[in-house]
Motif scaffolding. Structure first.
Motif, mmCIF file in Angstrom:
data_model
loop_
_atom_site.group_PDB
_atom_site.id
_atom_site.type_symbol
_atom_site.label_atom_id
_atom_site.label_comp_id
_atom_site.label_asym_id
_atom_site.label_seq_id
_atom_site.Cartn_x
_atom_site.Cartn_y
_atom_site.Cartn_z
ATOM 1 N N LEU A 228 0.843 -1.207 0.000
ATOM 2 C CA LEU A 228 0.000 0.000 0.000
ATOM 3 C C LEU A 228 0.872 1.248 0.000
ATOM 4 O O LEU A 228 1.052 1.915 1.019
ATOM 5 N N THR A 229 1.401 1.565 -1.161
ATOM 6 C CA THR A 229 2.200 2.773 -1.330
ATOM 7 C C THR A 229 1.298 3.902 -1.810
ATOM 8 O O THR A 229 0.149 3.699 -2.196
ATOM 9 N N GLU A 230 1.822 5.112 -1.787
ATOM 10 C CA GLU A 230 1.033 6.264 -2.251
ATOM 11 C C GLU A 230 0.672 6.130 -3.721
ATOM 12 O O GLU A 230 -0.343 6.660 -4.164
ATOM 13 N N GLY A 231 1.494 5.421 -4.480
ATOM 14 C CA GLY A 231 1.169 5.231 -5.879
ATOM 15 C C GLY A 231 0.058 4.220 -6.104
ATOM 16 O O GLY A 231 -0.662 4.283 -7.095
ATOM 17 N N ILE A 232 -0.088 3.277 -5.165
ATOM 18 C CA ILE A 232 -1.090 2.221 -5.304
ATOM 19 C C ILE A 232 -2.444 2.657 -4.757
ATOM 20 O O ILE A 232 -3.494 2.314 -5.304
ATOM 21 N N LEU A 233 -2.466 3.429 -3.665
ATOM 22 C CA LEU A 233 -3.716 3.737 -2.957
ATOM 23 C C LEU A 233 -4.826 4.310 -3.840
ATOM 24 O O LEU A 233 -5.970 3.871 -3.751
ATOM 25 N N PRO A 234 -4.547 5.287 -4.711
ATOM 26 C CA PRO A 234 -5.649 5.834 -5.513
ATOM 27 C C PRO A 234 -6.334 4.792 -6.392
ATOM 28 O O PRO A 234 -7.551 4.827 -6.572
ATOM 29 N N GLY A 235 -5.578 3.848 -6.914
ATOM 30 C CA GLY A 235 -6.185 2.799 -7.730
ATOM 31 C C GLY A 235 -6.927 1.780 -6.901
ATOM 32 O O GLY A 235 -7.897 1.174 -7.347
ATOM 33 N N LEU A 236 -6.468 1.585 -5.662
ATOM 34 C CA LEU A 236 -7.120 0.638 -4.773
ATOM 35 C C LEU A 236 -8.453 1.171 -4.284
ATOM 36 O O LEU A 236 -9.459 0.466 -4.251
ATOM 37 N N ALA A 237 -8.476 2.434 -3.888
ATOM 38 C CA ALA A 237 -9.683 3.032 -3.317
ATOM 39 C C ALA A 237 -9.773 4.481 -3.762
ATOM 40 O O ALA A 237 -9.226 5.370 -3.108
ATOM 41 N N PRO A 238 -10.442 4.741 -4.897
ATOM 42 C CA PRO A 238 -10.522 6.111 -5.398
ATOM 43 C C PRO A 238 -11.285 7.053 -4.480
ATOM 44 O O PRO A 238 -11.135 8.259 -4.566
ATOM 45 N N ASP A 239 -12.112 6.500 -3.580
ATOM 46 C CA ASP A 239 -12.853 7.321 -2.625
ATOM 47 C C ASP A 239 -11.891 7.796 -1.534
ATOM 48 O O ASP A 239 -11.238 7.000 -0.865
ATOM 49 N N THR A 240 -11.811 9.113 -1.320
ATOM 50 C CA THR A 240 -10.858 9.641 -0.340
ATOM 51 C C THR A 240 -11.187 9.197 1.072
ATOM 52 O O THR A 240 -10.301 9.149 1.926
ATOM 53 N N THR A 241 -12.449 8.872 1.350
ATOM 54 C CA THR A 241 -12.807 8.388 2.684
ATOM 55 C C THR A 241 -12.038 7.119 3.012
ATOM 56 O O THR A 241 -11.522 6.949 4.117
ATOM 57 N N VAL A 242 -11.937 6.230 2.031
ATOM 58 C CA VAL A 242 -11.244 4.964 2.243
ATOM 59 C C VAL A 242 -9.733 5.181 2.322
ATOM 60 O O VAL A 242 -9.063 4.661 3.217
ATOM 61 N N THR A 243 -9.189 5.951 1.388
ATOM 62 C CA THR A 243 -7.736 6.158 1.396
ATOM 63 C C THR A 243 -7.290 6.910 2.650
ATOM 64 O O THR A 243 -6.231 6.608 3.206
ATOM 65 N N ASP A 244 -8.082 7.870 3.099
ATOM 66 C CA ASP A 244 -7.729 8.598 4.326
ATOM 67 C C ASP A 244 -7.727 7.650 5.523
ATOM 68 O O ASP A 244 -6.869 7.746 6.408
ATOM 69 N N TRP A 245 -8.699 6.735 5.549
ATOM 70 C CA TRP A 245 -8.768 5.770 6.658
ATOM 71 C C TRP A 245 -7.528 4.881 6.653
ATOM 72 O O TRP A 245 -6.921 4.638 7.699
ATOM 73 N N LEU A 246 -7.146 4.411 5.469
ATOM 74 C CA LEU A 246 -5.981 3.525 5.373
ATOM 75 C C LEU A 246 -4.697 4.255 5.739
ATOM 76 O O LEU A 246 -3.813 3.694 6.391
ATOM 77 N N ARG A 247 -4.578 5.508 5.315
ATOM 78 C CA ARG A 247 -3.385 6.285 5.684
ATOM 79 C C ARG A 247 -3.315 6.487 7.196
ATOM 80 O O ARG A 247 -2.260 6.339 7.810
ATOM 81 N N GLU A 248 -4.456 6.851 7.780
ATOM 82 C CA GLU A 248 -4.482 7.098 9.220
ATOM 83 C C GLU A 248 -4.168 5.820 9.996
ATOM 84 O O GLU A 248 -3.571 5.858 11.069
ATOM 85 N N ALA A 249 -4.580 4.683 9.435
ATOM 86 C CA ALA A 249 -4.317 3.398 10.083
ATOM 87 C C ALA A 249 -2.873 2.952 9.899
ATOM 88 O O ALA A 249 -2.429 2.000 10.541
ATOM 89 N N GLY A 250 -2.128 3.622 9.012
ATOM 90 C CA GLY A 250 -0.755 3.208 8.739
ATOM 91 C C GLY A 250 -0.685 1.896 7.988
ATOM 92 O O GLY A 250 0.262 1.111 8.164
ATOM 93 N N ALA A 251 -1.673 1.633 7.131
ATOM 94 C CA ALA A 251 -1.713 0.371 6.385
ATOM 95 C C ALA A 251 -0.501 0.271 5.460
ATOM 96 O O ALA A 251 -0.233 1.189 4.685
#
Length: 445
Positions: A228-251
Motif C-alpha cells: 500500500l504505497t502512495e502510488g497504489i492507494l488511488p487505484g485501490l480506493a478512489p474514494d478519499t474516505t477509504v484512502t484517508d482511513w488507510l493512511r491514518e491506520a498506517g496500512a
C-alpha cells in the motif's frame, strides 16, 4: 574516511572469528565501515565506504531511526526478531535479531550485531498458525449461523495475522469487486484491531471507476499481496474516505484471498497489515489461503440466504401491491393502512397520512395508493397533510411518486402539505424539485 582508525586491524581478527554477522557504520549517513566474514558469507561482500542504504539497497528503511537514536543518545538497542528485507545468498528472506551498540566516545559509529533466527521464527510461526487454523475450524463449526461463522473468522484473524480482516460476499456481477462498473457490498463481517478502534469501522467500498491491475488475478482465483504505497492507494480506493482511513491506520500491505467456485468469484477474504506489522509477502499466501478456504462454506450460505431474502422481498412486494389494488376497489380508505417489507408503515391521520421508516422504488407504490385513496375521498379539494416526521429515507423514485399520485388532486386546486421532513429527506425532495411543483407546500411540525 578513517575506516582503519574506526576498525583497527586488531579488532578485525576478533570480529571475523565471530559466528554472528557484524557490521560497523560511521557518521550521520551511516556509511558501512566494516563487514565481518560471517556477514559476508550470509549476505555477500558489500561495498565499504558507502551509506548503508546503498550497500544494502534491498533492506527496509526501518533501520534508519534506531541507528540515528544510537548515534544521538549513545544507548544500546536490542531489536526483536523481524524481517529486514535482506535475503541470504540462496535467495531466502531472513529474520534477524540484532543489537545496535554505540562505537567511540563521543559516538562516531554503530556496531550492528545480527543473529539469524529464521529457523526459530518459522518454527514458532508454524505452530501458532496450526493452532489458529484449528481454532478457526472450531469457530466455524460451532457458530450458530453462517453470519456468526464469518464474524468468528475475522475475529480469529485479528490481531494474530492482521490488523484489519474483512470478508466480502459477491451476490452477482453488480457486486463483484473486480467489475469496473460494480457497486461492491459492505463486508459481511469485519474486525479491526483495538489499536485502530479510534478510526471507526472500515469504510464501505466505493463504486468502481475502472479496472485495477490485480483484477484479472483475483477473478482467476489467484491470491495477491498488494503493497500500500502512495502510488497504489488511488487505484485501490478512489474514494478519499477509504484512502484517508488507510493512511491514518498506517496500512502497509493488503492480502486478497479470493474464493472462486467453477470460475465464479463468490467471495474474498481481505487482510490489512498496519503500522509495525511486517508487510505481507508471497510466502504468507499458502497459510492465508488455507484459513480462507475454511470460510468457503459459510460464505456460500450467506450468499444463498441473501438471494432467498431478496426473492422473498420481491414476492412480498407483489403480494402487497395486489392487496392494495383489491382493498382499494373494496374501500379506498383501507389502502391507507399497511406495512411493507418491515421498513415502511403508512398510517391514516385526521389530516391525511403519516409515513414511517423508509420509502424507495420497491415500496413507493404503497405510498402512491395511499395518497390516491386520501385525495379521492376529498370531494372538495383543500389540503392533505403528509406527515414525514418519522420518515428516515426516501429515494428519487419515491419522491416523484408523491407528485404523480397527487397530480389529479393538485390539478383541482388541492394542496399537498409535506409536514416536518428530516434534513436528509428534505434535501432529497429539494433536489428532485418536489417543492417547486404547483400545489406542494412544506411545513414544520
Amino acid at each position: 574516511m578513517g575506516l582503519a582508525r574506526l576498525v583497527p586491524p586488531g579488532w578485525r581478527q576478533a570480529l571475523d572469528s565471530s559466528p554472528a554477522a557484524i557490521g560497523i557504520t560511521f557518521g550521520a549517513d551511516h556509511r558501512l565501515a566494516y563487514q565481518n566474514l560471517a556477514s559476508q558469507a550470509m549476505f555477500g561482500a558489500r561495498e565499504l565506504g558507502v551509506p548503508l542504504r546503498e550497500a544494502f539497497p534491498e533492506a527496509s528503511g526501518e533501520w534508519v531511526e534506531p541507528l540515528n537514536r544510537v548515534l544521538h543518545t549513545g544507548e544500546t538497542i536490542d531489536v526483536p526478531a523481524r524481517r529486514v528485507g535482506v535475503r541470504d545468498q540462496l535467495g531466502d528472506e531472513v529474520r534477524m535479531r540484532y543489537v545496535l551498540a554505540p562505537l567511540g566516545d563521543p559516538v562516531e559509529g554503530v556496531v550492528i550485531t545480527a543473529v539469524d533466527v529464521t529457523a526459530e521464527v518459522l518454527a514458532e510461526q508454524a505452530l501458532a498458525r496450526a493452532d489458529l487454523v484449528e481454532g478457526v475450524g472450531s469457530r466455524l463449526t460451532d457458530a450458530p449461523s453462517a453470519q456468526a461463522a464469518l464474524q468468528g473468522l475475522t475475529d480469529a484473524l485479528v490481531p494474530t495475522v492482521a490488523d484489519v480482516a474483512a470478508v466480502y460476499v459477491v451476490d452477482g456481477p453488480d457486486t463483484d469487486p473486480t467489475n469496473p462498473r460494480g457497486h461492491p457490498l459492505p463486508p459481511a463481517a469485519a474486525t479491526v484491531t483495538p489499536g485502530l478502534a479510534r478510526l471507526g469501522p472500515l469504510p464501505d467500498p466505493p463504486p468502481r471507476v475502472g479496472p485495477a491491475p490485480w483484477d484479472t488475478l483475483v477473478r482467476a482465483g489467484r491470491s495477491v499481496v498488494i503493497p500500500l504505497t502512495e502510488g497504489i492507494l488511488p487505484g485501490l480506493a478512489p474514494d478519499t474516505t477509504v484512502t484517508d482511513w488507510l493512511r491514518e491506520a498506517g496500512a502497509n500491505s493488503m492480502a486478497v484471498i479470493p474464493l472462486v467456485v467453477t470460475g465464479t468469484l463468490f467471495g474474498a477474504v481481505i487482510l490489512f497489515g498496519c503500522l509495525d506489522r511486517v508487510p505481507y509477502g508471497e510466502s504468507d499466501l499458502p497459510f492465508l489461503e488455507e484459513v480462507a478456504a475454511r470460510a468457503g462454506a459459510a460464505i456460500s450460505q450467506v450468499r444463498t440466504m441473501r438471494q432467498q431474502r431478496e426473492l422473498a422481498a420481491q414476492l412480498r412486494r407483489v403480494v402487497h401491491s395486489l392487496e392494495d389494488v383489491l382493498h382499494g376497489l373494496e374501500d379506498p380508505s383501507l389502502a391507507v393502512e399497511g406495512e411493507v417489507d418491515g421498513v415502511l408503515r403508512c398510517a391514516r391521520t385526521p389530516g391525511g397520512i403519516r409515513l414511517e421508516g423508509e420509502v424507495d422504488a420497491g415500496n413507493a407504490h404503497v405510498v402512491a395508493a395511499a395518497l390516491r385513496a386520501v385525495t379521492d375521498l376529498d370531494p372538495a379539494p383543500g389540503e392533505v397533510e403528509v406527515d414525514l416526521s418519522r420518515l428516515t429515507l426516501i429515494d428519487v423514485c419515491a419522491a416523484r411518486s408523491l407528485l404523480t399520485a397527487t397530480e389529479a388532486y393538485r390539478a383541482r386546486a388541492g394542496v399537498i402539505l409535506l409536514r416536518s421532513p428530516g434534513q436528509a429527506v428534505r434535501r432529497l425532495l429539494e433536489l428532485v424539485g418536489v417543492y417547486a411543483e404547483p400545489g406542494v407546500k412544506g411545513g414544520a411540525g
